[in-house]
Scaffold this active site. Structure first.
Site, short mmCIF file in Angstrom:
data_model
loop_
_atom_site.label_atom_id
_atom_site.label_comp_id
_atom_site.label_asym_id
_atom_site.label_seq_id
_atom_site.Cartn_x
_atom_site.Cartn_y
_atom_site.Cartn_z
N ASN A 90 49.83 -36.61 7.02
CA ASN A 90 51.10 -35.95 6.64
C ASN A 90 52.26 -36.61 7.40
OD1 ASN A 90 49.30 -34.20 5.46
ND2 ASN A 90 49.47 -32.65 7.05
N ASP A 91 52.10 -36.68 8.72
CA ASP A 91 53.17 -37.30 9.51
C ASP A 91 53.16 -38.81 9.37
OD1 ASP A 91 54.78 -35.26 10.67
OD2 ASP A 91 53.06 -34.68 11.88
N ARG A 151 59.05 -34.88 5.48
CA ARG A 151 57.94 -34.31 4.70
C ARG A 151 58.29 -32.98 4.05
NH1 ARG A 151 53.47 -32.94 9.40
NH2 ARG A 151 52.76 -31.22 8.14
N CYS A 176 42.53 -35.98 9.06
CA CYS A 176 42.71 -34.52 9.04
C CYS A 176 44.02 -34.13 8.36
CB CYS A 176 42.63 -33.94 10.44
SG CYS A 176 43.97 -34.49 11.50
C1 PEP Z 1 49.33 -34.51 9.96
O1 PEP Z 1 50.44 -34.83 10.37
O2 PEP Z 1 48.74 -35.09 9.03
C2 PEP Z 1 48.61 -33.39 10.57
C3 PEP Z 1 47.36 -33.14 10.26
O3 PEP Z 1 49.31 -32.59 11.43
P1 PEP Z 1 50.38 -31.47 10.97
O4 PEP Z 1 50.31 -31.36 9.48
O5 PEP Z 1 49.99 -30.22 11.65
O6 PEP Z 1 51.65 -32.04 11.48
MG MG Z 2 51.16 -34.06 12.26
#
Ligand code: PEP
Ligand code: MG
Length: 586
Positions: A461-462, A472, A511
């Site tokens: 995601n990040d 995002r 993840c």
């Molecule tokens: C991500 O950034 O992909 C991540 C799993 O962490 P979060 O979504 O909690 O920032």
């Molecule tokens: Mg993250």
């Protein structure tokens, strides 16, 4: 390119993506699909937020102050009764939130201060608005549990103003029959009372695909579409079709769309057969793990067949806390998650405060650019001691539980940070430290970063937000903000390659939400990631699709995606090779 794909599970009403695409009409609102599922139901628009009554608004000339106080009390009672009624039919957290808010509507301090302001000449709306602000401020200053009630007061005052004006109350609407919720975007507090028995799907005109609202929709298993411009123009009560994989809502569904929704329901039975194993057709094992935010999620994930936890977002246990939780409180929260997975792997992430997940005791709300600010592991430099105490709590919970506990730090960007994190872990006896790879610098230097720690977990995601320089949370940037971007996939590949260099051989999992997209899960497997962690509701779909390809075919699909000139083509090319996706509605 993959050769023949092994036999796929048969479905009763297999409908290809093309059949549904032909049905798209002018009444179709295209957005970005963030959680799969096909639903037909009536829509309910989320009421607009209540406007603040003008500063200094007075009672109408000649109006009775006593009457104004009486109508305020009647409105407050109506708000109380409505919330109490909803609490009776809600369950779990939603019920608790509704009951607490209902009580606030009868709070004597709130109503008496408003009555005093009316006696001083204020209009009833302005009086309750100001009284609410003072009570909320007072609660906020008290800190701890009381501070958490401040939001309830602000919610209640808006409801009372709406009642006085005779307009719909803010927040999730109630209705006799389950519905599709259409909103501009959802606040985190709205999602707390979102009951999947009432809300069948979510469609927003704003919001981004990696926002936490999207994550919550997936965790509740609700089909969801974000950034669907124009959905707010559809009249309340209109029947609509939502396709959370194709990413659109269509008003007045066609026969084909109704059939697709019926087929989706039947296909749920195919997915219910998930046996907890992640493997390709030729037996290559890819453990499928769950992303959780606390004990409740962990228990649900274990029941859904997760083989462990690949991401425990510890900050979710303490959102809205004004003060740092004690070591004992933290240890209890962590142990409750470990206990759901005896003998299994649980990867805990240290507090990832900042940006869309502020923790008042760690983050600075006035930062101009929080996503690039002091967040995640970086808060250790501005608020020293919190990380050490959290690690102490983790070690305490670890020694009291039978889970196989791994610990990782969020937002690591340099080798020095990884080294220091590993030494802090070692100091409390945590022997398996790891890092999240979600900043491009960590992916680019994976070989040297991984010398310092035992494993890496890709936070796609990040990683996507930072690789593409695209917030995002923003709907208008949704096209950039997808992990199907070949550049993001290349960063994944570089991380896996780095993990194998210099004899490292360290596990690299994913993840981020990318792992929950069944087609992308195949690509990630082909790129060489060792585990996939996702919202537990996606486990069955990912396992079902993974089982239809060999490792060699997954590798071919990974190369295909990497060679695509755009995210759209990467996704389309891969999906065209996986017809099982269309059959299952993903
Ligand atoms: C991500 O950034 O992909 C991540 C799993 O962490 P979060 O979504 O909690 O920032
Ligand atoms: Mg993250």
């Amino acid at each position: 390119m993959p050769g023949s794909i092994p036999p796929q599970p048969s479905t009763t009403h297999a409908l290809s993506g093309a059949t549904i695409a032909q049905a798209i009409t002018a009444r179709t609102f295209q957005g970005v699909g963030v959680s799969p599922g096909r639903i037909v139901a009536s829509i309910r628009q989320m009421p607009k937020p209540v406007d603040e009554p003008p500063l200094g608004e007075r009672l109408d000339a000649g109006a009775s102050q006593d009457d104004a106080v009486a109508s305020l009390r009647t409105a407050a009672q109506a708000v109380h009764d409505e919330l109490k009624g909803r609490a009776r039919t809600a369950s779990g957290d939603g019920r608790a939130v509704l009951e607490a808010t209902a009580l606030m509507a009868k709070d004597t301090m709130l109503l008496n201060s408003a009555a005093k302001l009316i006696k001083a000449g204020s209009s009833a709306e302005r009086a309750i608005w100001e009284a609410g602000a003072s009570v909320a401020e007072m609660l906020h200053n008290l800190g701890g549990y009381m501070a958490e009630r401040a939001m309830d007061v602000l919610d209640v005052r808006a409801r009372i103003v709406a009642e006085l004006r005779g307009v719909p109350a803010p927040g999730i609407p109630s209705a006799a029959a389950p519905f599709i919720l259409v909103a501009e975007d959802l606040a985190p507090a709205d999602t707390a009372t979102l009951d999947p028995a009432t809300v069948l799907a979510l469609v927003t005109s704003g919001g981004g695909p990696q926002s936490h609202t999207a994550i919550i929709a997936r965790s509740l298993g609700l089909p969801a579409v974000v950034a669907a411009h124009g959905v707010d123009t559809v009249a309340d009560g209109t029947e609509a079709y939502v396709d959370g994989a194709a990413g659109y809502m269509a008003a007045l569904p066609t026969v084909e769309q109704r059939a697709a929704a019926a087929a989706w329901e039947e296909n749920s039975a195919v997915l219910a057969g998930f046996d907890g194993n992640g493997t390709t057709a030729d037996g290559h094992l890819v453990p499928l793990l769950a992303n959780v935010g606390g004990a409740k999620d962990a228990v649900a994930a274990a029941a859904l067949g997760a083989q462990g936890v690949g991401l425990f977002r510890t900050e979710f246990c303490f959102l809205e806390r004004d003060t740092e939780p004690s070591v004992g409180e933290q240890a209890a929260a962590y142990k409750a998650v470990f206990d759901a997975f005896p003998g299994k792997k649980v990867v805990l992430r240290t507090l990832d405060a900042g940006a869309d997940k502020p923790l008042p005791f760690l983050t600075d709300a006035t930062e101009p650019n929080p996503a690039l600010g002091v967040r995640g592991y970086r808060t250790d430099s501005t608020t020293p001691g919190v990380l050490e105490r959290q690690l102490e709590a983790i070690a305490r919970a670890d020694s009291a539980s039978g889970a196989d506990v791994w610990v990782m730090a969020p937002m690591i960007s340099t080798v020095a940070e990884a080294r220091r994190f590993a030494s802090l872990c070692a100091a409390v006896g945590l022997t398996n430290p790891g890092v999240m790879v979600e900043v491009p610098s960590a992916a680019l230097s994976a070989a040297v970063v991984l010398r310092e720690v035992g494993f890496a977990s890709l936070g796609t995601n990040d990683l996507t937000q930072y690789a593409m320089a695209a917030d995002r949370q923003l709907g208008p940037l949704a096209e950039l903000n997808t992990p199907w971007q070949p550049a993001v996939l290349r960063l994944v590949q570089l991380t896996v390659e780095g993990s194998a260099l210099e004899g490292n051989n360290k596990p690299v999992g994913v993840c981020g939400e990318a792992a929950a997209d069944p087609a992308l899960a195949v690509v990630l497997t082909g790129l060489g990631v060792t585990t996939l962690s996702m919202t537990a509701r996606s486990l069955a779909a990912v396992a079902t699709v993974l089982k239809t390809v060999t490792l060699g075919q997954a590798q071919d699909l990974a190369h295909l995606a990497l060679s695509a000139p755009s995210a759209v083509e990467a996704r389309e090319w891969v999906r065209a090779k996986l017809p099982v996706l269309g059959e299952l509605g993903f």
